[in-house]
Scaffold this motif. Structure first.
Motif, short mmCIF file in Angstrom:
data_model
loop_
_atom_site.label_atom_id
_atom_site.label_comp_id
_atom_site.label_asym_id
_atom_site.label_seq_id
_atom_site.Cartn_x
_atom_site.Cartn_y
_atom_site.Cartn_z
N MET B 350 0.67 -1.27 0.00
CA MET B 350 0.00 -0.23 -0.09
C MET B 350 0.87 1.21 0.09
O MET B 350 0.50 2.13 -0.96
CB MET B 350 -1.04 0.04 1.17
N VAL B 351 1.74 1.25 0.70
CA VAL B 351 3.06 2.16 0.86
C VAL B 351 3.32 2.57 -0.60
O VAL B 351 3.41 3.94 -0.80
CB VAL B 351 3.69 2.04 1.92
N TRP B 354 1.04 4.11 -2.91
CA TRP B 354 0.89 5.57 -2.60
C TRP B 354 2.08 6.28 -3.10
O TRP B 354 1.99 7.48 -3.78
CB TRP B 354 0.56 5.86 -1.19
N VAL B 355 3.29 5.89 -3.13
CA VAL B 355 4.25 6.43 -3.52
C VAL B 355 4.30 6.53 -5.11
O VAL B 355 4.85 7.68 -5.58
CB VAL B 355 5.85 5.51 -3.21
N THR B 358 2.08 9.10 -5.80
CA THR B 358 2.56 10.65 -5.42
C THR B 358 3.59 11.21 -6.71
O THR B 358 3.46 12.10 -7.01
CB THR B 358 3.35 10.57 -4.33
N PHE B 361 1.52 12.17 -9.38
CA PHE B 361 0.84 13.39 -9.24
C PHE B 361 2.06 14.45 -9.37
O PHE B 361 1.61 15.42 -10.01
CB PHE B 361 0.56 13.51 -7.67
N ILE B 362 3.17 14.22 -8.98
CA ILE B 362 4.39 15.30 -9.39
C ILE B 362 4.48 15.53 -10.76
O ILE B 362 4.72 16.64 -11.38
CB ILE B 362 5.78 14.57 -8.72
N LEU B 365 1.39 17.40 -12.01
CA LEU B 365 1.76 18.74 -11.73
C LEU B 365 2.51 19.47 -12.39
O LEU B 365 2.50 20.49 -12.91
CB LEU B 365 1.78 18.65 -10.20
N SER B 386 15.11 19.61 -13.24
CA SER B 386 15.54 19.64 -11.89
C SER B 386 14.23 19.69 -10.84
O SER B 386 14.52 19.10 -9.83
CB SER B 386 16.43 20.81 -11.49
N TYR B 387 13.04 20.31 -11.24
CA TYR B 387 11.91 20.12 -10.26
C TYR B 387 11.72 18.52 -10.06
O TYR B 387 11.50 18.12 -9.00
CB TYR B 387 10.84 20.62 -11.03
N MET B 390 14.35 16.89 -8.21
CA MET B 390 14.50 17.33 -6.45
C MET B 390 13.18 16.73 -5.93
O MET B 390 13.35 16.34 -4.54
CB MET B 390 14.17 18.83 -6.45
N VAL B 395 11.20 10.63 -2.61
CA VAL B 395 10.07 9.66 -2.69
C VAL B 395 10.72 8.42 -3.16
O VAL B 395 10.41 7.31 -2.86
CB VAL B 395 9.17 10.28 -3.51
N ILE B 398 12.14 6.38 -0.14
CA ILE B 398 10.86 5.50 0.39
C ILE B 398 10.64 4.36 -0.54
O ILE B 398 10.37 3.17 -0.02
CB ILE B 398 9.71 6.21 0.33
N LEU B 446 25.50 12.45 -0.14
CA LEU B 446 24.90 11.56 0.82
C LEU B 446 23.80 10.96 0.35
O LEU B 446 23.35 9.84 0.24
CB LEU B 446 24.59 12.21 2.17
N THR B 450 23.08 7.04 -0.49
CA THR B 450 22.13 6.44 0.09
C THR B 450 21.24 5.51 -1.08
O THR B 450 20.83 4.28 -0.92
CB THR B 450 20.81 7.55 0.63
#
Lengths: 125, 632
Positions: B350-351, B354-355, B358, B361-362, B365, B386-387, B390, B395, B398, B446, B450
């Motif tokens: 589920m997580v 949703w990611v 999202t 959505f980005i 948008l 770059s938008y 960033m 996300v 995650i 960093l 990661t």
């Protein structure tokens, strides 16, 4: 076993640190990075970095001159925005016009995670 | 003669229209005649469009300039392959291709074994309604068989940038993906109407969803590879509105395939799965609208006709409103009770669902925001790459985390400590690997480290869950599809990040005989060739990558001057090596005594494409692998 495990994690984080120190950029690299930030005025959604159009070449020369004058990246961007408007920069600024653009992704994701967490607690009771 | 061809083309479209109307009746009546002849009618729908499409290809190969479409988009001197692909390299033809695939999926589904015959007929009825919408559009507003008022002796040609073997197959494959979701949509809406959204439903839907998803993935990848070598900017993804339009349905579809699997295994998440199915197809339609209407300007836009834009927009709204109304009325109470702990595979999926939403959505948008500020706020701004980088980067972290953990946790309620125990070897080895990497390369930040760290863990855990070694033999588990796709995704992201950090490029003004240096590489500019081809003239520069005094690799970037339509294009020359691509492209300049070339060194590109291929292979496997049901 457990100790060596923690040790490895610790060493790693220490070693991540160098990544924080941005190495000094040459003026060519600076110019190139700026070119990638500046939109070509006459092309379809290209940056001046990708374009060979005359106007793009002119802008490149202007930017290089500004760098040799000793201006910072921010100064140069501001100079371009004053002249051409926000549109000239590939990255939209963070101002009242763009709060929705920059902040809504965070709101959306937190909302969803909150919902998933709430459902899991509710159903276990 | 042309009159007869035009007439028969139109007649075939009308036959398809009429049969589709008959088929759509099954939604409303229990008429035995239409209900009993579904297979026959579906065959007629499909055959008539196949014939119409063949006629169109025939017209293009014959360079029959009695027809408007051929005149505008072909030329007698064009190579044969591009005469064929010219048939769908334009608005009307690509629409016919879209209809062809709609009817193909309809036909294939009509052949499949479905226990509930009434439900099957409903699916085909809905699919037929979609076909009606598009065939009407084709006949009335985008007729491929329109005759020229006066016959022309020569055509205007096909945009040279589209004359490319990859681009000949890119649209069909992408359309297989887009249109494949039409069937998933029909299955979902019919499922709502018949109230049979459950694990049995999911079993049928799963194969079709994975099939469409695989084609969509491949279609996007082909487009990206084409942009990489054809546009000559060194990039492979530009966050161009058209690319975004194909990425959005992909993101929804990726969420959907995971839900379908959950639904099939655990019989939960009914309404969310159906909603995703509707959203995915709506986004496919919206992609078509954005690309075809001329709202967005790019190489993909074939025609800017307001009537066409209006039609597609109204059709899109009609589909949206109808399907969401049905959803609102019928989805209540279809969800089976599901309890899960926050530490469980359910929650993990589920997580990540949703990611993905999202990210969707980005992308949405970012694509519409400039339009919005232009129209509403009266200011212009640019939402550049770059938008997206960033906002999506956090996300993605995650996403990676949960991609690693979820498959290792149990359904319903799991324990995190178990996961760490399961991962202990992987964790230690990836930490060590990252340690070595960070010692070796100081350039990573960093965030980059990661992501790289998580990607390595993802690859290792995916492999170890898909293939189990024991002393005696190697066992391949049913989750091999996931193993391939997930490790491919890890590899893809790993390549994207290191490529972004390590790419180098420089522009040179070069004369014949010059030696050019970029980081550790030395190039020699050997000579310039000029030659004439069937439909263009060319200037070609020959470069060699040198190792001491030995020529290691040859490069031959070109500038082409096409005659019809008169266009100048720059052809890149790329050498793929295991750890880096070297990419040379000539710029068009006015200078006479030197040429301007741009050299890119792009590391890990090969791994990037291998990652994509693994993702696709995983999809292919998942079409065929049958999952076991688990009891919650």
């Amino acid at each position: 076993m457990k100790k060596s495990f923690i040790f490895i994690i610790f060493i790693n984080f220490v070693l991540y640190l160098p990544g924080y120190f941005i190495h000094a950029q040459t003026s060519d690299e600076r110019a190139n990075n700026l070119f990638k930030e500046v939109r070509c005025l006459v092309c379809q959604g290209q940056t001046i970095h990708e374009s060979n159009a005359e106007l793009a070449e002119d802008l490149k020369i202007i930017i290089k001159e500004e760098i040799t004058k000793g201006k910072s990246d921010e100064d140069i961007k501001q100079f371009l925005v004053d002249k051409y408007g926000d549109w000239i920069l590939m990255t939209p600024p963070f101002d009242p016009y763009t709060y929705v653009l920059w902040l809504s992704p965070a709101i959306i994701i937190l909302f969803g995670f909150g919902y998933i967490y709430y459902k899991s607690r509710k159903q276990l009771k | 003669m042309n009159n007869i061809i035009s007439l028969s083309g139109n007649l075939l479209l009308i036959i398809c229209l009429a049969t589709s109307m008959l088929q759509s009746l099954n939604l409303f009546t229990a008429n035995s005649y239409t209900n009993n002849n579904v297979k026959l009618f579906s065959t007629i729908q499909f055959t008539s469009i196949v014939l119409a499409f063949l006629i169109l290809i025939f017209l293009f190969t014959q360079s029959n300039f009695g027809f408007e479409l051929v005149t505008f988009h072909s030329h007698s001197e064009k190579p044969f392959l591009y005469k064929i692909s010219g048939a769908w390299g334009n608005h009307e033809g690509s629409l016919l291709l879209w209809i062809l695939i709609l009817t193909l999926f309809n036909f294939l589904y009509s052949l499949s074994a479905e226990r509930d015959k009434l439900y099957k007929n409903k699916v085909i009825a809905i699919q037929s309604i979609l076909i009606i919408g598009f065939v009407l559009f084709s006949i009335a507003l985008s007729n491929p068989f329109t005759l020229n008022e006066s016959p022309q002796s020569e055509g205007l040609g096909l945009n040279p940038i589209l004359q490319d073997p990859l681009l000949a197959i890119h649209p069909p494959i992408l359309y297989f993906g887009y249109v494949g979701f039409s069937l998933v949509f029909s299955l979902a809406v019919a499922g709502l109407l018949s109230s049979n959204i459950n694990n049995v439903w999911a079993e049928t839907v799963k194969s079709w969803t994975f099939l469409a998803w695989t084609f969509l993935t491949a279609g996007i990848a082909l487009g990206s590879y084409w942009a990489y070598y054809e546009l000559g900017w060194g990039g492979y993804w530009f966050w161009d509105p058209v690319e975004n339009a194909s990425l959005m349905p992909w993101l929804a579809a990726t969420a959907l395939i995971h839900c379908v699997v959950v639904l099939q295994k655990k019989n939960t998440m009914q309404s969310w799965t159906v909603l995703l199915a509707i959203i995915t197809f709506s986004l496919s339609l919206m992609g078509t609208f954005l690309v075809r209407s001329g709202v967005l300007n790019s190489v993909h836009t074939f025609a800017s006709d307001p009537g066409r834009g209006l039609y597609i927009l109204s059709f899109l709204f009609l589909v949206l409103i109808t399907s969401f109304t049905i959803y609102a009325l019928k989805s209540d109470g279809i969800d089976k009770e599901n309890s899960y702990s926050i530490v469980s595979r359910d929650a993990g999926i589920m997580v990540n669902n949703w990611v993905l939403i999202t990210i969707l959505f980005i992308v949405f948008l970012g694509t519409i925001y400039p339009l919005f500020t232009d129209l509403v706020l009266n200011t212009s701004l640019t939402v550049g790459p770059s938008y997206y980088v960033m906002t999506i980067t956090p996300v993605i972290i995650i996403l990676l985390l949960f991609m690693i953990i979820s498959p290792l946790v149990n359904w319903t309620a799991g324990k995190l400590s178990n996961v760490i125990v399961k991962m202990r070897y992987v964790l230690i080895s990836s930490l060590t690997l990252v340690l070595i990497l960070s010692l070796y390369f100081f350039l990573f930040s960093l965030t980059e480290l990661t992501i790289i760290f998580l990607c390595i863990i993802l690859i290792l855990t995916s492999i170890s869950s898909g293939i189990i070694y024991s002393r005696k033999n190697i066992i391949i588990t049913p989750s091999l599809g996931r193993t391939l796709s997930h490790s491919g995704f890890g590899l893809l992201l790993l390549a994207i990040v290191s490529n972004a950090v390590y790419s180098e490029e420089k522009i040179f003004d070069a004369k014949v005989g010059d030696t050019l240096k970029l980081s550790d590489n030395t190039f020699r500019f050997e000579k310039i060739n000029q030659f004439e081809k069937q439909n263009y003239n060319s200037i070609q520069a020959i470069f060699y990558l040198m190792d001491k005094n030995k020529k290691v690799e040859k490069f031959s970037p070109e500038i082409r001057f096409y005659n019809d339509p008169p266009t100048i294009t720059s052809e890149t020359s790329i050498v793929h090596r295991l750890f880096e691509d070297i990419y040379i492209v000539m710029n068009v300049t006015q200078a006479t005594n030197s040429i301007s070339v741009r050299i890119h060194v792009k590391p890990f590109m090969t791994f990037l494409w291998i990652g994509v291929i693994l993702i696709i292979l995983g999809g292919v496997l998942s079409v065929f692998i049958k999952n076991k049901k688990i009891n919650a």
